[in-house]
Design a protein around this motif. Structure first.
Motif, mmCIF file in Angstrom:
data_model
loop_
_atom_site.group_PDB
_atom_site.id
_atom_site.type_symbol
_atom_site.label_atom_id
_atom_site.label_comp_id
_atom_site.label_asym_id
_atom_site.label_seq_id
_atom_site.Cartn_x
_atom_site.Cartn_y
_atom_site.Cartn_z
ATOM 1 N N ALA A 21 0.826 -1.217 0.000
ATOM 2 C CA ALA A 21 0.000 0.000 0.000
ATOM 3 C C ALA A 21 0.858 1.263 0.000
ATOM 4 O O ALA A 21 0.507 2.267 -0.609
ATOM 5 N N SER A 22 1.985 1.197 0.689
ATOM 6 C CA SER A 22 2.842 2.378 0.844
ATOM 7 C C SER A 22 3.985 2.423 -0.163
ATOM 8 O O SER A 22 4.884 3.263 -0.030
ATOM 9 N N SER A 23 3.970 1.539 -1.147
ATOM 10 C CA SER A 23 5.043 1.466 -2.160
ATOM 11 C C SER A 23 6.424 1.352 -1.522
ATOM 12 O O SER A 23 7.396 1.936 -2.002
ATOM 13 N N GLY A 24 6.495 0.612 -0.438
ATOM 14 C CA GLY A 24 7.777 0.368 0.219
ATOM 15 C C GLY A 24 8.080 1.290 1.383
ATOM 16 O O GLY A 24 9.088 1.104 2.078
ATOM 17 N N LEU A 25 7.230 2.274 1.644
ATOM 18 C CA LEU A 25 7.478 3.189 2.764
ATOM 19 C C LEU A 25 7.453 2.442 4.096
ATOM 20 O O LEU A 25 8.237 2.749 4.993
ATOM 21 N N ALA A 26 6.589 1.449 4.229
ATOM 22 C CA ALA A 26 6.537 0.689 5.481
ATOM 23 C C ALA A 26 7.882 0.022 5.757
ATOM 24 O O ALA A 26 8.399 0.104 6.875
ATOM 25 N N SER A 27 8.482 -0.612 4.762
ATOM 26 C CA SER A 27 9.797 -1.241 4.960
ATOM 27 C C SER A 27 10.840 -0.208 5.358
ATOM 28 O O SER A 27 11.684 -0.458 6.221
ATOM 29 N N HIS A 28 10.784 0.959 4.717
ATOM 30 C CA HIS A 28 11.723 2.033 5.043
ATOM 31 C C HIS A 28 11.596 2.424 6.519
ATOM 32 O O HIS A 28 12.587 2.516 7.238
ATOM 33 N N VAL A 29 10.364 2.644 6.968
ATOM 34 C CA VAL A 29 10.129 3.064 8.348
ATOM 35 C C VAL A 29 10.496 1.951 9.319
ATOM 36 O O VAL A 29 11.087 2.200 10.370
ATOM 37 N N LEU A 30 10.174 0.725 8.969
ATOM 38 C CA LEU A 30 10.417 -0.408 9.860
ATOM 39 C C LEU A 30 11.893 -0.807 9.934
ATOM 40 O O LEU A 30 12.265 -1.629 10.760
ATOM 41 N N GLN A 31 12.715 -0.222 9.103
ATOM 42 C CA GLN A 31 14.156 -0.503 9.128
ATOM 43 C C GLN A 31 14.752 -0.213 10.505
ATOM 44 O O GLN A 31 15.763 -0.782 10.884
ATOM 45 N N ASP A 36 18.269 -1.340 15.151
ATOM 46 C CA ASP A 36 18.436 -1.533 16.593
ATOM 47 C C ASP A 36 18.993 -2.914 16.935
ATOM 48 O O ASP A 36 19.312 -3.187 18.086
ATOM 49 N N GLY A 37 19.064 -3.806 15.938
ATOM 50 C CA GLY A 37 19.593 -5.142 16.164
ATOM 51 C C GLY A 37 18.595 -6.122 16.733
ATOM 52 O O GLY A 37 18.950 -7.252 17.078
ATOM 53 N N ASN A 38 17.337 -5.719 16.829
ATOM 54 C CA ASN A 38 16.328 -6.601 17.411
ATOM 55 C C ASN A 38 15.714 -7.566 16.404
ATOM 56 O O ASN A 38 15.118 -8.567 16.795
ATOM 57 N N TYR A 39 15.825 -7.247 15.110
ATOM 58 C CA TYR A 39 15.216 -8.058 14.059
ATOM 59 C C TYR A 39 16.165 -8.167 12.882
ATOM 60 O O TYR A 39 17.005 -7.294 12.666
ATOM 61 N N ASP A 40 15.985 -9.217 12.082
ATOM 62 C CA ASP A 40 16.798 -9.392 10.881
ATOM 63 C C ASP A 40 16.236 -8.640 9.686
ATOM 64 O O ASP A 40 16.982 -8.219 8.812
ATOM 65 N N ARG A 41 14.915 -8.482 9.608
ATOM 66 C CA ARG A 41 14.279 -7.853 8.451
ATOM 67 C C ARG A 41 13.178 -6.893 8.911
ATOM 68 O O ARG A 41 12.490 -7.157 9.899
ATOM 69 N N PRO A 42 12.970 -5.802 8.171
ATOM 70 C CA PRO A 42 11.917 -4.853 8.546
ATOM 71 C C PRO A 42 10.529 -5.481 8.635
ATOM 72 O O PRO A 42 9.757 -5.157 9.541
ATOM 73 N N LEU A 43 10.201 -6.370 7.710
ATOM 74 C CA LEU A 43 8.852 -6.950 7.720
ATOM 75 C C LEU A 43 8.628 -7.849 8.937
ATOM 76 O O LEU A 43 7.508 -7.971 9.427
ATOM 77 N N GLU A 44 9.703 -8.461 9.439
ATOM 78 C CA GLU A 44 9.581 -9.252 10.668
ATOM 79 C C GLU A 44 9.242 -8.329 11.841
ATOM 80 O O GLU A 44 8.362 -8.629 12.665
ATOM 81 N N PHE A 45 9.908 -7.205 11.933
ATOM 82 C CA PHE A 45 9.618 -6.205 12.960
ATOM 83 C C PHE A 45 8.164 -5.732 12.839
ATOM 84 O O PHE A 45 7.438 -5.650 13.828
ATOM 85 N N GLY A 46 7.728 -5.461 11.616
ATOM 86 C CA GLY A 46 6.364 -5.018 11.386
ATOM 87 C C GLY A 46 5.341 -6.067 11.760
ATOM 88 O O GLY A 46 4.298 -5.758 12.348
ATOM 89 N N ARG A 47 5.638 -7.316 11.439
ATOM 90 C CA ARG A 47 4.706 -8.396 11.791
ATOM 91 C C ARG A 47 4.502 -8.445 13.297
ATOM 92 O O ARG A 47 3.374 -8.518 13.781
#
Length: 196
Positions: A21-31, A36-47
Protein backbone atom coordinates in the motif's frame (compact mmCIF):
# COMPACT_ATOMS: atom_id res chain seq x y z
CA UNK A 1 -14.70 -12.82 -1.78
CA UNK A 2 -15.72 -11.77 1.69
CA UNK A 3 -14.42 -9.19 4.14
CA UNK A 4 -13.82 -10.07 7.76
CA UNK A 5 -12.10 -8.56 10.79
CA UNK A 6 -8.42 -9.47 10.96
CA UNK A 7 -7.00 -11.99 13.41
CA UNK A 8 -3.61 -11.79 15.11
CA UNK A 9 -2.46 -14.68 12.89
CA UNK A 10 -2.95 -12.42 9.83
CA UNK A 11 -0.14 -10.08 10.93
CA UNK A 12 2.42 -11.32 8.37
CA UNK A 13 -0.01 -10.68 5.49
CA UNK A 14 -0.97 -7.33 7.03
CA UNK A 15 2.60 -6.01 7.08
CA UNK A 16 3.30 -7.24 3.54
CA UNK A 17 0.11 -5.59 2.27
CA UNK A 18 0.92 -2.41 4.21
CA UNK A 19 4.29 -2.34 2.43
CA UNK A 20 2.49 -2.75 -0.91
CA UNK A 21 0.00 0.00 0.00
CA UNK A 22 2.84 2.38 0.84
CA UNK A 23 5.04 1.47 -2.16
CA UNK A 24 7.78 0.37 0.22
CA UNK A 25 7.48 3.19 2.76
CA UNK A 26 6.54 0.69 5.48
CA UNK A 27 9.80 -1.24 4.96
CA UNK A 28 11.72 2.03 5.04
CA UNK A 29 10.13 3.06 8.35
CA UNK A 30 10.42 -0.41 9.86
CA UNK A 31 14.16 -0.50 9.13
CA UNK A 32 14.60 0.97 12.62
CA UNK A 33 13.91 -2.47 14.10
CA UNK A 34 16.78 -3.90 12.08
CA UNK A 35 19.06 -0.97 12.89
CA UNK A 36 18.44 -1.53 16.59
CA UNK A 37 19.59 -5.14 16.16
CA UNK A 38 16.33 -6.60 17.41
CA UNK A 39 15.22 -8.06 14.06
CA UNK A 40 16.80 -9.39 10.88
CA UNK A 41 14.28 -7.85 8.45
CA UNK A 42 11.92 -4.85 8.55
CA UNK A 43 8.85 -6.95 7.72
CA UNK A 44 9.58 -9.25 10.67
CA UNK A 45 9.62 -6.20 12.96
CA UNK A 46 6.36 -5.02 11.39
CA UNK A 47 4.71 -8.40 11.79
CA UNK A 48 5.45 -8.40 15.51
CA UNK A 49 4.30 -4.79 15.77
CA UNK A 50 0.92 -5.55 14.20
CA UNK A 51 0.60 -8.71 16.28
CA UNK A 52 1.60 -7.51 19.73
CA UNK A 53 1.45 -3.72 20.04
CA UNK A 54 -1.89 -2.10 20.81
CA UNK A 55 -2.67 1.22 19.19
CA UNK A 56 -3.70 2.46 15.76
CA UNK A 57 -1.26 0.18 13.92
CA UNK A 58 -2.62 -3.10 15.25
CA UNK A 59 -4.28 -6.11 13.64
CA UNK A 60 -7.37 -5.08 15.64
CA UNK A 61 -7.94 -2.14 13.24
CA UNK A 62 -7.63 -4.20 10.04
CA UNK A 63 -10.20 -5.69 7.69
CA UNK A 64 -9.15 -8.67 5.56
CA UNK A 65 -10.48 -9.46 2.08
CA UNK A 66 -10.41 -13.22 1.61
CA UNK A 67 -11.18 -15.45 -1.35
CA UNK A 68 -11.21 -19.21 -1.77
CA UNK A 69 -7.50 -18.83 -2.59
CA UNK A 70 -6.69 -17.10 0.71
CA UNK A 71 -6.04 -13.53 1.78
CA UNK A 72 -6.36 -11.13 -1.15
CA UNK A 73 -6.11 -7.72 0.50
CA UNK A 74 -6.53 -5.61 3.59
CA UNK A 75 -7.43 -2.18 4.88
CA UNK A 76 -6.41 -0.47 8.11
CA UNK A 77 -8.27 2.44 9.68
CA UNK A 78 -8.58 4.18 13.03
CA UNK A 79 -10.13 7.25 14.60
CA UNK A 80 -7.66 10.10 14.14
CA UNK A 81 -7.81 11.91 17.47
CA UNK A 82 -4.44 13.63 17.33
CA UNK A 83 -1.41 13.21 19.54
CA UNK A 84 1.47 10.74 19.52
CA UNK A 85 -0.73 7.62 19.43
CA UNK A 86 -1.76 8.36 15.84
CA UNK A 87 1.77 8.78 14.58
CA UNK A 88 4.19 6.27 13.13
CA UNK A 89 7.85 5.99 14.01
CA UNK A 90 9.85 9.27 13.90
CA UNK A 91 11.31 9.82 10.43
CA UNK A 92 11.77 13.01 8.36
CA UNK A 93 10.20 11.25 5.37
CA UNK A 94 6.97 11.04 7.38
CA UNK A 95 6.82 14.72 8.40
CA UNK A 96 4.67 15.77 5.38
CA UNK A 97 2.31 12.86 6.09
CA UNK A 98 2.02 13.81 9.75
CA UNK A 99 1.29 17.40 8.70
CA UNK A 100 -1.59 16.19 6.49
CA UNK A 101 -2.89 13.91 9.23
CA UNK A 102 -3.05 16.89 11.59
CA UNK A 103 -5.50 18.46 9.11
CA UNK A 104 -7.73 15.37 9.31
CA UNK A 105 -8.14 15.08 13.09
CA UNK A 106 -11.69 14.03 13.90
CA UNK A 107 -11.97 11.70 10.90
CA UNK A 108 -11.61 7.95 10.55
CA UNK A 109 -8.23 7.71 8.81
CA UNK A 110 -8.06 4.91 6.25
CA UNK A 111 -4.34 4.47 6.62
CA UNK A 112 -3.79 1.55 4.23
CA UNK A 113 -5.65 -0.24 1.46
CA UNK A 114 -3.85 -2.92 -0.54
CA UNK A 115 -4.63 -5.90 -2.74
CA UNK A 116 -2.10 -8.53 -3.77
CA UNK A 117 -1.20 -8.15 -7.46
CA UNK A 118 -2.83 -11.39 -8.62
CA UNK A 119 -6.17 -10.37 -7.12
CA UNK A 120 -6.35 -6.89 -8.62
CA UNK A 121 -9.06 -5.83 -11.05
CA UNK A 122 -11.78 -7.73 -9.17
CA UNK A 123 -13.22 -4.84 -7.15
CA UNK A 124 -11.53 -5.89 -3.91
CA UNK A 125 -9.97 -2.48 -3.23
CA UNK A 126 -13.35 -0.80 -3.73
CA UNK A 127 -15.04 -3.33 -1.44
CA UNK A 128 -12.45 -2.70 1.28
CA UNK A 129 -12.88 1.08 1.11
CA UNK A 130 -16.68 0.68 1.17
CA UNK A 131 -16.35 -1.57 4.24
CA UNK A 132 -14.21 1.08 5.92
CA UNK A 133 -16.79 3.74 5.13
CA UNK A 134 -19.50 1.52 6.61
CA UNK A 135 -17.69 1.30 9.93
CA UNK A 136 -17.01 5.05 10.14
CA UNK A 137 -19.25 6.98 12.53
CA UNK A 138 -18.22 10.36 11.13
CA UNK A 139 -16.16 11.73 8.23
CA UNK A 140 -13.37 9.64 6.71
CA UNK A 141 -9.95 10.58 5.37
CA UNK A 142 -7.26 8.92 3.31
CA UNK A 143 -3.82 9.90 2.03
CA UNK A 144 -2.23 8.66 -1.18
CA UNK A 145 0.54 9.88 -3.42
CA UNK A 146 -0.06 12.01 -6.49
CA UNK A 147 1.34 9.33 -8.83
CA UNK A 148 -1.27 6.76 -7.74
CA UNK A 149 -3.85 7.73 -10.36
CA UNK A 150 -5.94 4.55 -9.94
CA UNK A 151 -6.28 5.05 -6.19
CA UNK A 152 -7.15 8.73 -6.59
CA UNK A 153 -9.86 7.85 -9.12
CA UNK A 154 -11.26 5.12 -6.85
CA UNK A 155 -11.40 7.37 -3.80
CA UNK A 156 -13.00 10.22 -5.75
CA UNK A 157 -15.61 7.83 -7.18
CA UNK A 158 -16.53 6.97 -3.58
CA UNK A 159 -17.13 10.60 -2.62
CA UNK A 160 -13.70 11.65 -1.34
CA UNK A 161 -12.53 15.15 -2.23
CA UNK A 162 -9.00 16.52 -2.22
CA UNK A 163 -8.34 18.77 0.77
CA UNK A 164 -4.61 19.41 0.77
CA UNK A 165 -1.21 18.36 -0.53
CA UNK A 166 2.25 18.09 1.01
CA UNK A 167 5.64 17.47 -0.59
CA UNK A 168 6.57 13.86 -1.24
CA UNK A 169 10.03 13.18 0.20
CA UNK A 170 11.64 10.35 -1.77
CA UNK A 171 12.64 7.33 0.28
CA UNK A 172 13.73 5.15 -2.65
CA UNK A 173 14.41 5.49 -6.39
CA UNK A 174 11.23 3.70 -7.47
CA UNK A 175 8.70 6.46 -7.01
CA UNK A 176 7.59 9.30 -9.28
CA UNK A 177 5.22 11.14 -6.93
CA UNK A 178 5.59 14.85 -6.30
CA UNK A 179 3.04 15.16 -3.48
CA UNK A 180 1.06 13.35 -0.84
CA UNK A 181 -2.65 14.04 -1.29
CA UNK A 182 -5.16 14.24 1.59
CA UNK A 183 -8.74 13.40 0.66
CA UNK A 184 -11.75 13.51 2.96
CA UNK A 185 -15.35 12.37 2.76
CA UNK A 186 -18.26 13.32 4.99
CA UNK A 187 -20.29 10.57 6.60
CA UNK A 188 -23.03 9.93 4.04
CA UNK A 189 -25.10 7.34 5.93
CA UNK A 190 -28.58 7.40 4.58
CA UNK A 191 -27.48 9.15 1.39
CA UNK A 192 -27.52 7.33 -1.94
CA UNK A 193 -24.32 5.42 -2.72
CA UNK A 194 -21.95 7.15 -5.14
CA UNK A 195 -22.15 5.98 -8.77
CA UNK A 196 -19.65 3.24 -9.60
Amino acid sequence: MHIRPARRADSADIVILDDIASSGLASHVLQVGVSDGNYDRPLEFGRDGYAFIDGPFSWKNVLIAETDDGIAGMSLSFELIGGPGDQGLPDPVLEPLESLKSRAIGTRMIDSVAVYTRFRGQGIGRALVEAELARATGPSSIITDSANIRALALYQSLGFEQQDRAPFIAFNDNHAAAHWVLLTRPNLRGAPAPAH
